[in-house]
Write an enzyme that holds these catalytic residues in place. Structure first.
Site, mmCIF file in Angstrom:
data_model
loop_
_atom_site.group_PDB
_atom_site.id
_atom_site.type_symbol
_atom_site.label_atom_id
_atom_site.label_comp_id
_atom_site.label_asym_id
_atom_site.label_seq_id
_atom_site.Cartn_x
_atom_site.Cartn_y
_atom_site.Cartn_z
ATOM 1 N N CYS A 1 2.537 1.652 -13.119
ATOM 2 C CA CYS A 1 2.369 1.814 -11.773
ATOM 3 C C CYS A 1 1.070 2.723 -11.751
ATOM 4 C CB CYS A 1 3.667 2.417 -10.168
ATOM 5 S SG CYS A 1 2.299 1.894 -8.646
ATOM 6 N N GLU B 1 4.585 -5.721 -6.539
ATOM 7 C CA GLU B 1 3.716 -5.495 -6.174
ATOM 8 C C GLU B 1 3.972 -6.015 -3.967
ATOM 9 O OE1 GLU B 1 1.156 -3.997 -6.856
ATOM 10 O OE2 GLU B 1 1.633 -4.079 -8.361
ATOM 11 N N HIS C 1 5.683 -2.338 -3.041
ATOM 12 C CA HIS C 1 4.776 -1.409 -2.396
ATOM 13 C C HIS C 1 4.437 -2.300 -0.928
ATOM 14 C CE1 HIS C 1 2.814 0.157 -5.938
ATOM 15 N NE2 HIS C 1 3.182 0.096 -6.518
#
Length: 179
Positions: free
Chosen positions: A102, A145, A148
Site C-alpha cells: 500500500c 481500495e 480504504h
C-alpha cells in the site's frame, strides 16, 4: 486546471481509519479535480490503485489503474478508472491469497485473502452507473481500495504475522518468479 500530485498520507494518520463520506455531487468541480489529481498521483507513485482517503480527502472514491510495473510485472493493462460510491454486490466463494502492499504503508507486504471474483457497482466520473464482474488481480485491487473507504488497511486482513515481509523480500520473490 492541471492535475496536481497530492501527498499520500501514511499509516498512523487518523483519516486512514475513518469511514469515508458518500460523494453527493459527482459533477462538482472539486470532485472532478480530485479524480484527475488521484490519477496523476497513482501514476507518479507507480501504484495500481489509490483511494481518496489516502490523500486526506475522505470520500467514497478510488482509482483502479492496473498496469504492469516492477512490483506487479504480470498485472493486466487497463485505463485508470474512477469508481465513485462503489459497492460489492456479490462475490465468489473462492478465496485466493496474494501479496499486497500500500502506498500508505510503505516497506511492508502482506499475504491477504480476497475473493477471486466480485460483482461490483459504482458510478463513473460522468455520473453513469456501472456494473461489472471483476476477477483475479483487478478484483484484488478493487477490494483493497474499497477497504480504504471503511478505514481498513491490508495489514488488518493479514491472517498471521508470518505472512508479512519487507518490500525488499517481496522484490526478491518477484524477481525470482519472473525469471
Amino acid at each position: 486546471m492541471n492535475p496536481e500530485l497530492l501527498p499520500i498520507i501514511q499509516l498512523g494518520n487518523p483519516t486512514l481509519r475513518q469511514k469515508a463520506a458518500w460523494v453527493e455531487n459527482i459533477h462538482d468541480a472539486t470532485i472532478q479535480q480530485l479524480i484527475d489529481d488521484l490519477i496523476a498521483t497513482v501514476a507518479k507513485a507507480n501504484g495500481v490503485g489509490i483511494a481518496s482517503p489516502q490523500v486526506a480527502q475522505s470520500y467514497r472514491l478510488f482509482i483502479v489503474a492496473s498496469r504492469p510495473n516492477p512490483r506487479y510485472p504480470h498485472a493486466p493493462e487497463m485505463e485508470p478508472t474512477a469508481m465513485i460510491n462503489p459497492k460489492i454486490v456479490g462475490h465468489s466463494t473462492e478465496i485466493v491469497e496474494g501479496w499486497e502492499g500500500c502506498l500508505s504503508v510503505p516497506g511492508i507486504r502482506g499475504l491477504v485473502p480476497r475473493h477471486q471474483a466480485i460483482e461490483v457497482e459504482y458510478t463513473d466520473r460522468y455520473g453513469n452507473l456501472q456494473k461489472q464482474t471483476l476477477t483475479d488481480f483487478v478484483a484484488r485491487i478493487f477490494q483493497h481500495e474499497f477497504d480504504h473507504l471503511d478505514g481498513v488497511l491490508f495489514i488488518d486482513r493479514v491472517e498471521s504475522n508470518l505472512n508479512t515481509i519487507t518490500e525488499e523480500e517481496y522484490q526478491e520473490l518477484v524477481t525470482k518468479n519472473t525469471k
